[in-house]
Design a protein around this motif. Structure first.
Motif, short mmCIF file in Angstrom:
data_model
loop_
_atom_site.label_atom_id
_atom_site.label_comp_id
_atom_site.label_asym_id
_atom_site.label_seq_id
_atom_site.Cartn_x
_atom_site.Cartn_y
_atom_site.Cartn_z
N GLY A 16 0.78 -1.22 0.00
CA GLY A 16 0.00 0.00 0.00
C GLY A 16 0.81 1.27 0.00
N GLN A 17 2.10 1.18 -0.39
CA GLN A 17 2.98 2.35 -0.36
C GLN A 17 3.48 2.75 -1.75
N ASP A 18 2.89 2.19 -2.81
CA ASP A 18 3.30 2.53 -4.17
C ASP A 18 4.79 2.24 -4.37
N ASP A 19 5.23 1.08 -3.89
CA ASP A 19 6.65 0.77 -3.97
C ASP A 19 6.90 -0.68 -4.35
N SER A 20 6.19 -1.15 -5.38
CA SER A 20 6.37 -2.53 -5.83
C SER A 20 5.97 -2.67 -7.29
N LEU A 21 6.49 -3.71 -7.91
CA LEU A 21 6.12 -4.00 -9.29
C LEU A 21 4.62 -4.22 -9.42
N ALA A 22 4.03 -5.01 -8.53
CA ALA A 22 2.61 -5.32 -8.63
C ALA A 22 1.75 -4.06 -8.58
N GLU A 23 2.07 -3.13 -7.68
CA GLU A 23 1.29 -1.90 -7.58
C GLU A 23 1.47 -1.04 -8.83
N SER A 24 2.68 -0.98 -9.37
CA SER A 24 2.92 -0.17 -10.56
C SER A 24 2.22 -0.75 -11.77
N VAL A 25 2.16 -2.07 -11.87
CA VAL A 25 1.41 -2.69 -12.96
C VAL A 25 -0.06 -2.33 -12.85
N THR A 26 -0.59 -2.38 -11.64
CA THR A 26 -2.00 -2.00 -11.44
C THR A 26 -2.26 -0.57 -11.90
N GLY B 36 -4.71 2.35 -18.85
CA GLY B 36 -5.00 1.94 -20.22
C GLY B 36 -3.87 1.30 -20.98
N VAL B 37 -2.76 0.97 -20.31
CA VAL B 37 -1.65 0.34 -21.01
C VAL B 37 -1.87 -1.17 -21.03
N PRO B 38 -1.89 -1.80 -22.21
CA PRO B 38 -2.09 -3.25 -22.29
C PRO B 38 -0.97 -4.00 -21.55
N ALA B 39 -1.34 -5.09 -20.91
CA ALA B 39 -0.37 -5.86 -20.14
C ALA B 39 0.82 -6.30 -20.99
N GLN B 40 0.55 -6.67 -22.25
CA GLN B 40 1.62 -7.21 -23.09
C GLN B 40 2.64 -6.17 -23.50
N LYS B 41 2.36 -4.90 -23.23
CA LYS B 41 3.36 -3.86 -23.52
C LYS B 41 4.20 -3.51 -22.29
N LEU B 42 3.83 -4.03 -21.15
CA LEU B 42 4.56 -3.75 -19.91
C LEU B 42 5.67 -4.77 -19.71
N VAL B 43 6.89 -4.29 -19.52
CA VAL B 43 8.03 -5.15 -19.29
C VAL B 43 8.56 -4.88 -17.89
N ALA B 44 8.54 -5.91 -17.04
CA ALA B 44 8.93 -5.76 -15.64
C ALA B 44 10.43 -5.57 -15.51
N GLY B 45 10.82 -4.70 -14.58
CA GLY B 45 12.23 -4.41 -14.37
C GLY B 45 12.81 -5.09 -13.16
N ALA B 46 13.99 -5.68 -13.33
CA ALA B 46 14.74 -6.28 -12.23
C ALA B 46 16.04 -5.51 -12.04
N ALA B 47 16.61 -5.59 -10.85
CA ALA B 47 17.82 -4.84 -10.52
C ALA B 47 18.99 -5.79 -10.31
N PHE B 48 20.05 -5.56 -11.06
CA PHE B 48 21.28 -6.34 -10.88
C PHE B 48 22.22 -5.64 -9.89
N TYR B 49 21.65 -4.93 -8.94
CA TYR B 49 22.42 -4.20 -7.94
C TYR B 49 21.56 -4.03 -6.69
N GLY B 50 22.20 -3.68 -5.58
CA GLY B 50 21.48 -3.44 -4.35
C GLY B 50 21.60 -2.00 -3.90
N ARG B 51 20.76 -1.63 -2.93
CA ARG B 51 20.79 -0.31 -2.32
C ARG B 51 21.12 -0.46 -0.84
N ALA B 52 22.07 0.35 -0.34
CA ALA B 52 22.58 0.19 1.02
C ALA B 52 22.43 1.47 1.82
N TRP B 53 22.14 1.30 3.12
CA TRP B 53 22.05 2.39 4.08
C TRP B 53 23.03 2.15 5.22
#
Length: 381
Positions: A248-258, A264-281
């Protein structure tokens, strides 16, 4: 006799096998500044889409590091030069061995998007850019399409020290895409081929809502969803930067797809993004996502590639875990007080499988040289 012939034709058409659906994207961005060895190291047959990053916009808001490549180019032109020519030669040879490989030239990037704001603002400046795109495609025949990485229309967050953007960017972006799609179709007819057009976008709601998706979507082959960097060291608390599922925080692939599907963007035009890196604090006293932090960990940017990260988190003192509800991996070092959000081969594969189950157009990753092969292999569902 004519009726019988038409009936026979209809029956023969019914007996043909159904049209084969387009193969889902399995793609990676490749940083051209890493040199041709980065392409040579990419195993053949693992991806069907390669996005070469980045061409830059010359002229207004030109980056200092692009001045040499922009020398002699018009304002709103493209910063191509010897590097792109070398890649074109290598990619021509590679496509002979991999005839299904599609190559996209990506323009912009997070730090390289400032030139889009003045370029897209008028028909005259857009025309210069479009002429440059056509020139580039004719000179680099290995390229099958153009990928626009205007990552922050509406407001650039002063990425290079100058605040740019406003509500007009949505309409300007649509005008650019319409004119560019028309030009690519005309060039394609002349060259006997079809040129693709895609965009890569930050997929949080404030950015997505600035764009005119019902009119944009028909013009595009793909929408490369930057479903990563939802959180980073710019936030005062830790978070999963490339989560699959939302909270519920607008911070995931599933929420962005929704969000994009509702726009109005067809599902077949959406390409999910993966990260080959990490984020550190740094300054983190708890293993749980959402803990307070004091800034970037491990380095000045708080970003570390999987090639380094994989061995790092296996060192003594690191605790590792997987948040099953969010689909995100984490590592925490209690003594160093460093917390890292990253994607493992298992979480990348889960993302690819989810994308397939949702009928999306595939999966891609930023960026190939940050991997050593295990995340690349996981892109296949």
């Amino acid at each position: 006799m004519r009726i019988l012939s038409l009936c026979a034709l209809a029956l023969s058409l019914l007996s043909l096998p159904p049209a084969r659906a387009a193969e889902p994207v399995r793609g990676v961005y490749l940083a051209s500044w890493e040199g041709l060895q980065a392409l040579e190291r990419l195993p053949e047959g693992r991806v069907n889409t390669l996005l070469l990053a980045f061409l830059r916009l010359c002229g207004p808001h030109e980056l200092p590091k692009d001045r040499a490549a922009c020398a002699g180019k018009p304002a709103h032109g493209l910063s191509d030069g010897a590097v792109e020519a070398a890649f074109n030669h290598a990619l021509r040879q590679r496509k002979q061995r991999e005839p299904g490989l599609r190559v996209w030239a990506s323009v912009g990037g997070w730090g390289g998007s400032d030139g889009f704001f003045p370029m897209a603002a008028s028909a005259a400046t857009r025309a210069v850019f479009i002429a440059e795109v056509k020139r580039y495609l004719l000179a680099h025949e290995a390229t099958d399409g153009i990928d626009l990485d205007w990552e922050h229309p509406g407001g650039n967050g002063a990425a290079n020290g100058v605040a740019l953007g406003g509500p007009q960017d949505g309409a300007n972006y649509l005008a650019l895409l319409r004119e560019l799609r028309t030009a690519l179709d005309e060039l394609g007819r002349e060259q006997g081929r079809r040129y693709g057009l895609s965009v890569a976008v930050n997929v949080t709601r404030p950015v997505l809502q600035r764009m005119h998706w019902p009119a944009m979507a028909p013009l595009l082959d793909h929408v490369f969803m930057m479903s990563y960097d939802y959180h980073g060291a710019w936030n005062p608390r830790t978070g999963h930067h490339a989560a699959l599922q939302g909270a519920g925080q607008d911070d995931s692939l599933a929420e962005s797809v929704t969000t994009l599907r509702a726009a109005g963007v067809p599902a077949q035009k959406l390409v999910a993004g993966a990260a080959f890196y990490g984020r550190a604090w740094r300054g983190v006293r708890s293993a749980q996502a959402g803990a307070a932090a004091t800034g970037p960990g491990l380095n000045a940017e708080g970003a570390v590639g999987w090639r380094e990260l994989k061995s790092l988190v296996q060192e003594r003192g690191w605790q590792r875990g997987h948040d099953a509800a969010r689909g995100g991996d984490w590592a925490w070092h209690p003594q160093r007080r460093v917390w890292i959000s990253y994607e493992s081969p298992a979480s990348v594969r889960a993302k690819a499988q989810w994308a397939q189950a949702q009928g999306l157009g595939g999966v891609f990753a930023w960026e190939w040289t940050q991997d050593y092969g295990s995340l690349l292999q996981a892109l296949r569902p």
